[in-house]
Write a protein that holds these residues in place. Structure first.
Motif, PDB file in Angstrom:
ATOM      1  N   HIS A  30       1.380  -0.798   0.676  1.00  0.00           N
ATOM      2  CA  HIS A  30      -0.352  -0.169  -0.072  1.00  0.00           C
ATOM      3  C   HIS A  30       0.464   1.494  -0.288  1.00  0.00           C
ATOM      4  N   THR A  31      -0.033   2.588  -0.622  1.00  0.00           N
ATOM      5  CA  THR A  31       1.325   3.866  -0.045  1.00  0.00           C
ATOM      6  C   THR A  31       0.214   4.716   0.792  1.00  0.00           C
ATOM      7  N   GLU A  87       2.251  -0.761   4.790  1.00  0.00           N
ATOM      8  CA  GLU A  87       2.131   0.845   4.123  1.00  0.00           C
ATOM      9  C   GLU A  87       3.293   1.454   3.905  1.00  0.00           C
ATOM     10  N   HIS A 145      -2.552  -2.629  -3.708  1.00  0.00           N
ATOM     11  CA  HIS A 145      -3.786  -2.918  -3.064  1.00  0.00           C
ATOM     12  C   HIS A 145      -4.670  -2.634  -3.965  1.00  0.00           C
ATOM     13  N   LYS A 171      -9.605   3.102  -6.510  1.00  0.00           N
ATOM     14  CA  LYS A 171      -8.320   3.361  -5.702  1.00  0.00           C
ATOM     15  C   LYS A 171      -7.515   3.099  -6.612  1.00  0.00           C
ATOM     16  N   CYS A 173      -3.557   2.844  -5.168  1.00  0.00           N
ATOM     17  CA  CYS A 173      -3.198   2.279  -4.091  1.00  0.00           C
ATOM     18  C   CYS A 173      -1.875   1.203  -4.777  1.00  0.00           C
TER      19      CYS A 173
HETATM   20 ZN   LIG Z   1      -4.385   1.044  -0.494  1.00  0.00          ZN
END
Ligand SMILES: [Zn+2]
Length: 344
Positions: A30-31, A87, A145, A171, A173
């Motif tokens: 993820h970011t 993350e 993600h 999203k 991500c």
């Molecule tokens: Zn994410």
């Protein structure tokens, strides 16, 4: 307890209310659209009540562990009971301030890549996850993600199943730049797993025990490529060498901008070591695995990373790390190059 050695213990309160993991399908990247400190304070404030991930990676490769991998973390919505989440920081500091409205997340830097590789190797070894890239959201291995996001890569037929990884449609991500780095990260992790018996234990200072860092300047010069031939690239005026090898491990990274590469054409990039002595012919003596990328019409951006270890040269010669490119295009040219390394 499943806590990663070397990670900073940031375990949130009330771990057990998360429930146990149901399976270990894989690891999801993820970011943050934020910094490690900002994300940490948000997670700490809400504890395990809000959304959180198992791990966090900062701008300088710091590793935080927020949730014991025995328990679920909520970053993957309906898949949270099946994937370990990481993350990663992307905003402020050396990443600058970028427009977060589009798909503009900057690339992971070398220190972050080293940290992500370390987490993947630990998580996959401890939870029996194969170190391979997921091709679809139903595969096992390393994924990202957006694979499980409705309106992005999640097939409609899988909405409402454990493969739906977000409540929100569309999203991106962790963003196209970071997604393009995942094959490299998986390759590095595969090497890391295979050699973990013999690899020296990481020292306390620096990522993977590396203490020297060089963040190279961007060299903007037009470099023509020769169709069908590997060519060593200049990384600065009159200079091809990224570093001089002394037997200690290094992590090197190159960012390239290419122009004139059509969508049906390819460019390949690899690191090599060359034996150099002033006044003699330079000989290329070591070749690392290559990465291939197709053209994307306008400018094509490439990020390539390598972990290696090369001995000192003998008889007055020195071993230099360099980067090479190959293309099947007649028109491709390098317009800018930047190299970075961690060493020691
Ligand atoms: Zn994410």
């Amino acid at each position: 307890m499943a806590i990663m050695p070397g990670a900073v213990n940031k375990l949130l309160a009330n771990q057990a209310r998360q429930g146990l993991m149901k399976s270990y399908q894989g690891v999801c990247l993820h970011t943050m659209v934020g910094s490690l400190a900002g994300t940490d304070s948000m997670f700490e404030k809400d504890g395990t009540v809000g959304t959180e991930s198992h791990f966090g990676v900062g701008e300088h490769g710091e590793i935080y562990q927020w949730v014991d991998t025995k328990y679920t973390a909520d970053a993957n919505y309906l898949g949270s009971g099946h994937v370990i989440s990481i993350e990663t920081a992307d905003y402020g500091g050396s990443f600058g301030r970028w427009n977060t409205a589009g798909d503009n997340v900057p690339y992971w830097n070398a220190a972050q890549i080293a940290a992500i590789v370390k987490i993947i190797v630990w998580a996959c070894t401890n939870h029996d996850i194969p170190i391979q890239q997921m091709k679809t959201v139903r595969d096992r291995g390393i994924g990202y993600h957006a694979m499980g996001v409705p309106g992005n890569e999640l097939p409609n037929s899988l909405r409402g199943t454990r493969y739906q990884w977000s409540k929100y449609a569309g999203k991106v991500c962790p963003g196209k730049n970071r997604i393009s780095q995942i094959p490299e990260i998986v390759r590095l992790a595969q090497g890391g797993a295979a050699s973990s018996d013999t690899a020296p234990a990481p020292k306390k200072e620096g990522i993977l025990g590396m203490t020297k860092y060089s963040g190279g300047k961007i060299y903007k010069a037009l470099q023509a490529l020769t169709r069908g031939k590997w060519k060593s690239l200049y990384i600065g005026k009159g200079s091809m060498s990224i570093l001089t090898c002394d037997g200690s491990p290094y992590l090197a990274q190159v960012y390239l901008t290419v122009t004139g590469l059509k969508p049906d054409e390819t460019i390949q990039v690899r690191f090599i070591t060359a034996s150099y002595k002033k006044g003699t012919t330079t000989k290329n003596n070591g070749y690392y695995a290559k990465q291939e990328q197709h053209g994307s019409g306008g400018g094509t951006y490439i990020s390539h990373t390598q972990i290696g270890k090369t001995s000192k040269g003998k008889n007055g010669r020195s071993n230099r790390l360099r980067v090479q490119a190959w293309t099947d295009s007649k028109t491709a040219k390098i317009t800018s190059i930047q190299t970075k390394f961690l060493k020691g």
